[in-house]
Design a protein around this motif. Sequence first.
Motif, PDB file in Angstrom:
ATOM      1  N   LEU A  87       0.860  -1.178   0.000  1.00 36.58           N
ATOM      2  CA  LEU A  87       0.000   0.000   0.000  1.00 36.58           C
ATOM      3  C   LEU A  87       0.898   1.230   0.000  1.00 36.58           C
ATOM      4  N   VAL A  88       0.768   2.056  -1.032  1.00 34.47           N
ATOM      5  CA  VAL A  88       1.678   3.184  -1.202  1.00 34.47           C
ATOM      6  C   VAL A  88       0.908   4.369  -1.768  1.00 34.47           C
ATOM      7  N   SER A  89       1.346   5.569  -1.427  1.00 35.68           N
ATOM      8  CA  SER A  89       0.670   6.767  -1.925  1.00 35.68           C
ATOM      9  C   SER A  89       0.984   6.979  -3.400  1.00 35.68           C
ATOM     10  N   SER A  90       0.082   7.690  -4.072  1.00 33.47           N
ATOM     11  CA  SER A  90       0.199   7.919  -5.502  1.00 33.47           C
ATOM     12  C   SER A  90       1.331   8.888  -5.829  1.00 33.47           C
ATOM     13  N   ALA A  91       1.238  10.102  -5.337  1.00 34.62           N
ATOM     14  CA  ALA A  91       2.254  11.124  -5.616  1.00 34.62           C
ATOM     15  C   ALA A  91       2.586  11.871  -4.328  1.00 34.62           C
ATOM     16  N   LEU A  92       1.583  12.532  -3.762  1.00 41.91           N
ATOM     17  CA  LEU A  92       1.773  13.290  -2.525  1.00 41.91           C
ATOM     18  C   LEU A  92       1.499  12.377  -1.345  1.00 41.91           C
ATOM     19  N   SER A 112      -3.456  13.157  -4.221  1.00 43.41           N
ATOM     20  CA  SER A 112      -2.624  13.535  -5.370  1.00 43.41           C
ATOM     21  C   SER A 112      -3.123  14.794  -6.073  1.00 43.41           C
ATOM     22  N   GLU A 113      -4.414  15.114  -5.927  1.00 37.70           N
ATOM     23  CA  GLU A 113      -4.953  16.322  -6.557  1.00 37.70           C
ATOM     24  C   GLU A 113      -4.562  17.595  -5.813  1.00 37.70           C
ATOM     25  N   LEU A 114      -3.917  17.456  -4.649  1.00 37.46           N
ATOM     26  CA  LEU A 114      -3.672  18.615  -3.788  1.00 37.46           C
ATOM     27  C   LEU A 114      -2.207  19.048  -3.767  1.00 37.46           C
ATOM     28  N   HIS A 115      -1.411  18.572  -4.693  1.00 43.72           N
ATOM     29  CA  HIS A 115       0.000  18.982  -4.731  1.00 43.72           C
ATOM     30  C   HIS A 115       0.105  20.405  -5.268  1.00 43.72           C
ATOM     31  N   ASP A 116       1.153  21.117  -4.859  1.00 41.25           N
ATOM     32  CA  ASP A 116       1.332  22.517  -5.276  1.00 41.25           C
ATOM     33  C   ASP A 116       1.764  22.652  -6.728  1.00 41.25           C
ATOM     34  N   GLY A 117       2.625  21.749  -7.169  1.00 45.65           N
ATOM     35  CA  GLY A 117       3.231  21.889  -8.496  1.00 45.65           C
ATOM     36  C   GLY A 117       2.320  21.426  -9.603  1.00 45.65           C
ATOM     37  N   GLU A 118       2.812  21.568 -10.813  1.00 49.81           N
ATOM     38  CA  GLU A 118       2.070  21.142 -11.992  1.00 49.81           C
ATOM     39  C   GLU A 118       2.608  19.800 -12.477  1.00 49.81           C
ATOM     40  N   VAL A 143      10.745  20.991  10.835  1.00 52.73           N
ATOM     41  CA  VAL A 143       9.543  21.071  10.008  1.00 52.73           C
ATOM     42  C   VAL A 143       9.823  20.449   8.650  1.00 52.73           C
ATOM     43  N   VAL A 144       8.994  19.475   8.272  1.00 48.54           N
ATOM     44  CA  VAL A 144       9.071  18.918   6.927  1.00 48.54           C
ATOM     45  C   VAL A 144       8.273  19.839   6.010  1.00 48.54           C
ATOM     46  N   GLU A 145       8.953  20.511   5.102  1.00 50.70           N
ATOM     47  CA  GLU A 145       8.282  21.465   4.218  1.00 50.70           C
ATOM     48  C   GLU A 145       7.349  20.711   3.264  1.00 50.70           C
ATOM     49  N   PRO A 146       6.032  20.847   3.416  1.00 50.13           N
ATOM     50  CA  PRO A 146       5.110  20.095   2.556  1.00 50.13           C
ATOM     51  C   PRO A 146       5.021  20.688   1.161  1.00 50.13           C
ATOM     52  N   GLU A 147       4.712  19.835   0.208  1.00 46.61           N
ATOM     53  CA  GLU A 147       4.553  20.264  -1.184  1.00 46.61           C
ATOM     54  C   GLU A 147       3.093  20.196  -1.619  1.00 46.61           C
ATOM     55  N   GLY A 148       2.215  20.253  -0.624  1.00 49.79           N
ATOM     56  CA  GLY A 148       0.787  20.234  -0.914  1.00 49.79           C
ATOM     57  C   GLY A 148       0.012  19.777   0.305  1.00 49.79           C
TER      58      GLY A 148
END
Length: 466
Positions: A241-246, A280-286, A388-393
Amino acid sequence: MKASRDNDFVYQAVYRYLTLLIDEAGKGPPVRLPSLRQLAERLSVSISTVQYAYSLLEKEGRVYSIAKSGYYAQALHDMDSLDGSHDLLETVYVNARRPGMCVLSADDPASLQPLDSPLLMLERELLRQYPRQAPALVQPCGERELRTVLAARYTTSTANYWRADDVYIGADLRGVLEILISVLELRGATVVVESPCDWVILRLLEAAQVHVIELPLLGGGQVDPQRLESLLKHESVRLMLVSSALNMPCGSLRPLSNQQAIAHLLALHGTWVLENDCYSELHDGEGAQPLRDWLDPERLLVFSTFEKFIGAEAPFGFLLSRHWRHELQRHFLLRAFRLSPIRQKAIARLLGGGRLDQHLSVLRRMLKERRTPLIALLHDRLGDAVHVVEPEGGATVWVRSLRPVNMAQVFQRLLRQQIVVAPGELFSLQGLHRQNLRLSSLSHGERDLASVVGLLGDALRLAPAE
């Protein structure tokens, strides 16, 4: 009233103002609320607007009226304190729902900008267009239109494609995951889970007596390829079980090189993959590339929920699977999910018409605007106490105490100050992440965020060493 959101009706702002007054009244004796005329003058609105807001609160049982006397805040039934409960998750849940609490642990991204109004507007339009469906026409695996839109949304190539018959819609994410555990016969099987992991998923696996092996994430949300290879070689791993992107709660986007290394190992050992696509829809980048793009779709299952990015009016969970069609259909029939077909059609129109993608762009920006001040305060006020782990989304921030402290005492001290945080141990079944906290600035109420962060710093510095 000018501070209310532009897209609100005026009565909604009056309603929110009254709920604050009621929360302040707490659990003491009944408190008399302002009269219709007093409140209308105070807020510069009409008496009928105030009356409508009061009527809503009366229907909810939060206020009551006495003839020739006025409106009173309904005293809340006092719940027994769970401060001493052995179930930490229950303590977090119950206290987060208490009036007047500063919830520094919330993970409800859509609450910032829910799509409730467009969704319900579409639903009303569809109700006028479609006749009421007979029970025999209800589709237990989900409305065909929504399943078709989801299949198209997840299809990326001639190899990585999905059909409507590969998509299953359930009442909520928990129900969908419970079905999946039954269909895959995971009871007693070995499942590798990236850690930290969502507590809902962990509790479901634990309840089903699944043998869970937690694989702690490295910096940047990376999976350790050597450790994963060792597990796949020496354990009878049924599923990973693993996350998609974020990955959450860390909020890191796994590098493509790490994704490719994971995919290569899983393919080499023929391991099934269950991909968590909730965030995965909530990441900051494109264009963040999901892990499934590198995986064999014949050994892949994907699950997600609309609630994280649409809101509470769309609580449905969904699953994508090319296999176990007969068993999945049977379980969905046994569950007899009675989901509103019109609500599902409305969600399909949001997804298929581009409205959701516009909304996601705004939501990501708003989430980042909420996270940034919290992260700045953590660096400024607690720089000597936490990493602090800087989140990317996403909506939350993952932090770790720089010295080993008794986090249970930190949690209890903050609770006495009416502040709720999410201790890191909730995100593990094996006692990992005890020096971590998941924080969020989504719903700190009327409390000043800087003062709340200051109290968190005091709690960490005053806590005894573990």
